[in-house]
Write an enzyme that holds these catalytic residues in place. Structure first.
Site, PDB file in Angstrom:
ATOM      1  N   ASP A  61       6.357  -0.126   0.641  1.00 55.96           N
ATOM      2  CA  ASP A  61       6.355   1.314   0.370  1.00 55.96           C
ATOM      3  C   ASP A  61       5.224   1.693  -0.581  1.00 55.96           C
ATOM      4  OD1 ASP A  61       8.541   1.776   1.964  1.00 55.96           O
ATOM      5  OD2 ASP A  61       9.975   1.939   0.331  1.00 55.96           O
ATOM      6  N   ILE A  62       5.055   0.905  -1.623  1.00 59.86           N
ATOM      7  CA  ILE A  62       4.032   1.210  -2.623  1.00 59.86           C
ATOM      8  C   ILE A  62       2.635   1.176  -2.002  1.00 59.86           C
ATOM      9  CG2 ILE A  62       2.925   0.368  -4.733  1.00 59.86           C
ATOM     10  CD1 ILE A  62       5.763  -0.622  -5.582  1.00 59.86           C
TER      11      ILE A  62
END
Length: 381
Positions: free
Chosen positions: A167-168
């Site tokens: 996600d990051i």
């Protein structure tokens, strides 16, 4: 003046990957408007721990934004959304593939309303392929990408990274993709559709691991805190805790041998070159552990700095956020919200000589800005 002043982003996204990306755009000056369902559709608001009834998970990805309520399955709210699209620059969403089209709000519809609109769709697996309709969650992506297979103890199970790394990384590509599309629009006066998939991002982030397999048919294995290609490059025990030593070159190893008073190892055929050290890594590790445990971490860090060899403490989260270097870089910020009080956060890491990043808007309450943004709209309902 900030780089993205005047850019308006309509953010329909939830959870982390896309919201974290829009937060970075907001830090750079974009007006980011979160568009949420009246019942609250972002499960991240429900994940603890909580401070003054607000999710700390939600707080970490939503500063500098506004929030309005629209139910896009209702025709009147759909018209309000399209009225917002007329004056927007970006629509960001992470619905399942095809959901925006089924709601009558796909890119073909949006660009008729505003030919300059940039539509960024973040999904687990992209708009094509047999998995296009499947939901994508960070741990699933870590597993499917092979990342877990090279993470963890060599004698243990495959292990996910301790933060939602897929996600990051995707949040960063949200920013890169949108900035690139905005720059291209400056030249063509046209918007475009961005198809961004978590699996694509994580596969592209395998870096040297994927290169080794694709070019040398070398499949990396789990090595715990060791390196696939370099030695000694791992965590060693000290008398008061663990310390990461990174001896990256033969020249550094020669200085390392001087530091630990084992100068003869620099010419020892078992350890003279990096290739030899990797081949004899277990023996080297056992010898070094007998030495590193004789001093404290601070004693070794002083020597590492003196001999110009990279190293660092294995910190707890508390130690990491409280360490002097973090304070010297002024990385921890605070914001006040009239409803839920003070919020602490890690600041945007960008530090330009002429870049003015400000933190003016605490993560918004659900629908906090609906009246301010929706009431002025002239919509024929």
């Amino acid at each position: 003046m900030r780089p993205l002043d005047g850019i308006r982003v309509l953010d329909l996204s939830r959870v982390y990957a896309a919201p974290a990306g829009s937060m970075l755009l907001a830090d750079l000056g974009a007006e980011v408007i979160r568009i949420e369902h009246p019942n609250g559709s972002d499960s991240m608001r429900e994940w603890g721990p909580f401070v003054n009834d607000q999710s700390t998970y939600y707080l970490c990805a939503n500063r500098n934004k506004k929030s309005i309520l629209l139910n896009l399955k209702k025709e009147e709210d759909k018209k309000k959304f399209l009225a917002l699209v007329e004056d927007a620059d970006v629509v960001l969403e992470n619905f399942k593939t095809g959901d925006m089209t089924r709601m009558g709000l796909g890119y073909e519809v949006l660009k008729k309303v505003n030919p300059r609109i940039i539509h960024c769709a973040v999904t687990g697996f992209g708009q094509t392929g047999s998995l296009a309709q499947e939901p994508g969650f960070d741990p699933v992506i870590q597993a499917m990408s092979g990342l877990m297979d090279v993470t963890g103890d060599p004698n243990g199970e495959a292990t996910k990274v301790g933060v939602p790394i897929a996600d990051i990384l995707t949040s960063n590509y949200v920013v890169i993709g949108i900035l690139a599309a905005l720059r291209l629009r400056d030249q063509t006066n046209e918007g475009q559709f961005i198809d961004l998939a978590l699996l694509d991002v994580q596969l592209s982030s395998l870096a040297n691991v994927s290169s080794a397999y694709l070019n040398a048919d070398f499949a990396s294995k789990r090595l715990g805190n060791k390196h696939n290609n370099v030695a000694p490059y791992q965590v060693f025990p000290c008398s008061d805790g663990p310390l990461m030593f990174c001896v990256g070159t033969d020249a550094q190893f020669e200085r390392f041998c001087q530091m630990i008073k084992r100068e003869e190892w620099a010419t020892d055929q078992r350890f003279k070159t990096n290739s030899a050290r990797k081949q004899n890594e277990q023996e080297l590790t056992e010898l070094l552990e007998e030495i590193t445990v004789t001093k404290t971490r601070d004693e070794w860090l002083t020597l590492l700095q003196q001999y110009k060899i990279p190293g660092g403490r294995v910190n707890t989260i508390a130690e990491a956020l409280e360490q002097p270097q973090a304070k010297a870089r002024d990385l921890i910020g605070e914001m006040e919200h009239p409803s839920y009080g003070r919020v602490k956060f890690v600041k945007n890491p960008l530090q330009h000589s002429g870049l003015n990043i400000s933190y003016d808007q605490a993560p918004p309450l659900l629908g906090e800005h609906t009246a301010d943004i929706i009431n002025p709209l002239k919509v024929n309902l």
